[in-house]
Design a protein around this motif. Structure first.
Motif, short mmCIF file in Angstrom:
data_model
loop_
_atom_site.label_atom_id
_atom_site.label_comp_id
_atom_site.label_asym_id
_atom_site.label_seq_id
_atom_site.Cartn_x
_atom_site.Cartn_y
_atom_site.Cartn_z
N ASN A 117 14.61 8.16 -0.07
CA ASN A 117 15.59 7.09 0.16
C ASN A 117 15.29 6.32 1.45
OD1 ASN A 117 17.05 7.62 -2.16
ND2 ASN A 117 18.33 9.16 -1.14
N GLN A 118 14.93 7.05 2.51
CA GLN A 118 14.60 6.38 3.77
C GLN A 118 13.38 5.49 3.61
OE1 GLN A 118 14.42 10.03 6.12
NE2 GLN A 118 16.18 9.34 7.34
N ILE A 119 12.39 5.95 2.86
CA ILE A 119 11.19 5.13 2.62
C ILE A 119 11.56 3.86 1.87
CG2 ILE A 119 9.04 5.05 1.31
CD1 ILE A 119 8.70 8.02 2.00
N PHE A 120 12.43 4.01 0.87
CA PHE A 120 12.81 2.84 0.05
C PHE A 120 13.59 1.81 0.88
CE2 PHE A 120 15.85 0.79 -2.90
CZ PHE A 120 14.93 0.14 -3.70
N PHE A 121 14.59 2.30 1.63
CA PHE A 121 15.47 1.36 2.34
C PHE A 121 14.88 0.86 3.66
CE2 PHE A 121 18.62 3.50 -0.38
CZ PHE A 121 19.23 2.38 -0.93
N GLN A 122 14.06 1.68 4.33
CA GLN A 122 13.58 1.32 5.67
C GLN A 122 12.14 0.80 5.67
OE1 GLN A 122 14.32 4.53 8.42
NE2 GLN A 122 16.42 4.83 7.70
N ILE A 123 11.40 1.03 4.60
CA ILE A 123 10.01 0.54 4.56
C ILE A 123 9.81 -0.47 3.43
CG2 ILE A 123 7.60 1.22 4.19
CD1 ILE A 123 8.22 3.89 5.47
N ILE A 124 10.18 -0.08 2.21
CA ILE A 124 9.89 -0.93 1.05
C ILE A 124 10.74 -2.20 1.05
CG2 ILE A 124 9.92 -1.05 -1.47
CD1 ILE A 124 7.71 0.70 -0.30
N LEU A 125 12.04 -2.05 1.23
CA LEU A 125 12.90 -3.25 1.18
C LEU A 125 12.58 -4.27 2.27
CD1 LEU A 125 16.45 -1.97 0.11
CD2 LEU A 125 14.66 -3.01 -1.26
N PRO A 126 12.39 -3.86 3.54
CA PRO A 126 12.03 -4.88 4.54
C PRO A 126 10.72 -5.60 4.23
CG PRO A 126 12.81 -2.89 5.63
CD PRO A 126 12.68 -2.56 4.18
N LEU A 127 9.73 -4.85 3.71
CA LEU A 127 8.46 -5.49 3.37
C LEU A 127 8.59 -6.42 2.15
CD1 LEU A 127 5.98 -2.49 3.85
CD2 LEU A 127 6.26 -4.49 5.32
N SER A 128 9.60 -6.18 1.35
CA SER A 128 9.79 -6.98 0.12
C SER A 128 10.70 -8.17 0.32
CB SER A 128 10.36 -6.09 -0.99
OG SER A 128 9.58 -4.94 -1.18
N THR A 129 11.06 -8.48 1.54
CA THR A 129 12.02 -9.57 1.79
C THR A 129 11.63 -10.89 1.13
OG1 THR A 129 12.68 -8.55 3.88
CG2 THR A 129 13.20 -10.88 3.59
N PRO A 130 10.37 -11.35 1.22
CA PRO A 130 10.05 -12.63 0.55
C PRO A 130 10.28 -12.59 -0.95
CG PRO A 130 8.33 -12.00 2.12
CD PRO A 130 9.22 -10.81 1.99
N PRO A 178 0.82 -1.22 0.00
CA PRO A 178 0.00 0.00 0.00
C PRO A 178 0.85 1.27 0.00
CG PRO A 178 -0.75 -1.56 1.67
CD PRO A 178 0.56 -2.08 1.17
N LYS A 179 0.44 2.21 -0.82
CA LYS A 179 1.14 3.50 -0.86
C LYS A 179 0.91 4.31 0.41
CE LYS A 179 0.99 3.74 -5.90
NZ LYS A 179 0.52 4.48 -7.09
N ASP A 180 -0.12 3.94 1.16
CA ASP A 180 -0.41 4.66 2.42
C ASP A 180 0.78 4.59 3.37
OD1 ASP A 180 -2.82 4.95 1.25
OD2 ASP A 180 -3.88 3.52 2.54
N LEU A 181 1.52 3.47 3.33
CA LEU A 181 2.68 3.35 4.21
C LEU A 181 3.74 4.39 3.86
CD1 LEU A 181 3.01 -0.55 4.26
CD2 LEU A 181 2.05 0.93 6.03
N GLU A 182 3.95 4.62 2.57
CA GLU A 182 4.93 5.62 2.15
C GLU A 182 4.45 7.03 2.51
OE1 GLU A 182 6.57 4.91 -1.84
OE2 GLU A 182 5.35 3.09 -1.83
N GLU A 183 3.16 7.27 2.33
CA GLU A 183 2.62 8.59 2.68
C GLU A 183 2.73 8.85 4.19
OE1 GLU A 183 -0.67 8.55 -0.95
OE2 GLU A 183 -1.30 8.38 1.14
#
Length: 310
Positions: free
Chosen positions: A212-225, A197-202
Motif C-alpha cells: 500500500n505504501q508503494i502504491f500511494f507514495q511511489i506509484i501515484l505521485p509518479l503517475s500524476t500526468p 520501472p519495477k526497480d523503484l518498487e523493489e
C-alpha cells in the motif's frame, strides 16, 4: 575493460537530441513550406470557424441564423437571458451548473480511483484470466455508450428505496457515466504504469515499505500526468454527457446543462432563439476550458511521457 554506462547513455541521448533538432529545424523548399502553411491554415480555419460563428451569433441582435458577422450592434442580452432563465423549467442556471459539476467531478474522481487500482493490478500482478478480462474491458471500450442505456435503465430502475429510485437520480446517471469511463481509464493508466520501472518498487520493499505504501507514495505521485489526463477526459465526458441524463432523469431539478441546451432547440429552426442558444453553448464550454488550462502542464507531459519512456 570497464565501460562507463552513464557516459555512453549521455552520449547517445545527446546524439539523438542533435538529430532531432536537425530534423525539426531544417529549412524547407519554398513549395513544401507553402504547402505546409496552406495545410495548417486550412486546419485552423476548419477548427476555429464554428467557434467564431457561435461567438458572432451570441452577440447579435437577431434571433435568426445570420451570416458570419453579427447583425446590428453588439449586445450581451442573450447571455443575460440565459443566466436569468435558461429554460421554461423551474430551475436556474446555477442549479443546472451545479448538477453538471456534480456529475462530471464525481464520475471523473470515481473513474480515476477505480481505474488506477485496476490498472495497477493488470500491470503488476499475474492472475488467472488476466488477459481475457483485460481484452473484455477493451471490447467494452469499443461500444458506444448509447448501447448500454437499455440494460442500465432496467437494472437501476429495480433499485428503489422508499421514494428514492436509483435510475431517476443523479447517483444513477453518475454510475452509468462512470461505467462508460472506466474502460478508457483502465486502459490509459495501465499503459502508463507499464513504463514505471519495477526497480523503484523493489527498492521501496528493501527499505521496508509495504504494498500500500508503494502504491500511494511511489506509484501515484509518479503517475500524476497520466492521472491528470484521465481525470480531464472523465470530467469532459461527464460534463457533456446527454444520453443517460435524457433517458434516466424526469425531475427538472435534476436536469443538467446539456439537457437544458437541448430543450432550448425548438421543433423548427425558426422557433429556436439562436442568440441564446449560442450564448448557452459558450457558457457550457467555459468551465471545461478553465479545467483544461489548469491541468495543461500535466496534460502535455502526460501525453508525451509514454512515448519517451517506451
Amino acid at each position: 575493460m570497464t565501460v562507463d554506462a552513464t557516459a555512453v547513455q549521455t552520449k547517445a541521448v545527446t546524439s539523438a537530441e542533435i538529430k532531432m533538432k536537425g530534423a525539426i529545424g531544417r529549412p524547407l523548399k519554398w513549395y513544401k513550406q507553402l504547402l505546409y502553411q496552406a495545410l495548417c491554415l486550412f486546419v485552423a480555419f476548419t477548427v476555429l470557424f464554428p467557434i467564431a460563428w457561435v461567438v458572432s451569433q451570441s452577440i447579435s441582435t437577431s434571433k435568426r441564423i445570420t451570416g458570419f458577422l453579427p447583425e446590428g450592434a453588439i449586445t450581451f442580452e442573450a447571455y443575460q437571458k440565459v443566466l436569468d432563465k435558461p429554460t421554461t423549467n423551474p430551475i436556474s442556471f446555477i442549479e443546472l451548473t451545479f448538477n453538471s459539476f456534480k456529475l462530471a467531478a464525481g464520475a471523473s474522481f470515481a473513474s480515476v480511483l477505480l481505474g488506477v487500482s485496476a490498472a495497477y493490478a493488470f500491470s503488476r500482478f499475474k492472475f488467472p484470466g488476466r488477459s481475457v478480462v483485460f481484452l473484455a474491458i477493451l471490447a467494452v471500450l469499443m461500444l458506444p455508450s448509447v448501447a448500454t442505456i437499455a440494460p442500465l435503465f432496467a437494472f437501476m430502475n429495480r433499485i428503489q428505496v422508499g421514494e428514492f429510485n436509483l435510475r431517476n437520480s443523479l447517483w444513477g446517471v453518475g454510475l452509468a457515466i462512470t461505467s462508460g469511463l472506466l474502460p478508457f481509464a483502465t486502459w490509459n493508466l495501465k499503459g502508463f504504469l507499464d513504463t514505471i520501472p519495477k526497480d523503484l518498487e523493489e527498492a521501496g520493499m528493501i527499505d521496508g515499505a509495504n504494498r500500500n505504501q508503494i502504491f500511494f507514495q511511489i506509484i501515484l505521485p509518479l503517475s500524476t500526468p497520466a492521472l491528470a489526463v484521465t481525470a480531464l477526459f472523465g470530467f469532459i465526458g461527464g460534463w457533456t454527457e446527454f444520453y443517460f441524463s435524457w433517458q434516466f432523469l424526469t425531475n427538472p431539478k435534476d436536469f443538467t446543462l446539456a439537457m437544458a441546451l437541448s430543450q432550448m432547440s425548438g421543433q423548427y429552426a425558426r422557433s429556436t432563439p439562436w442568440d441564446q442558444f449560442c450564448a448557452f453553448a459558450l457558457l457550457v464550454a467555459l468551465p471545461v476550458s478553465i479545467v483544461y488550462l489548469a491541468l495543461q502542464r500535466y496534460i502535455v507531459s502526460g501525453l508525451t511521457a509514454g512515448g519517451v519512456k517506451g
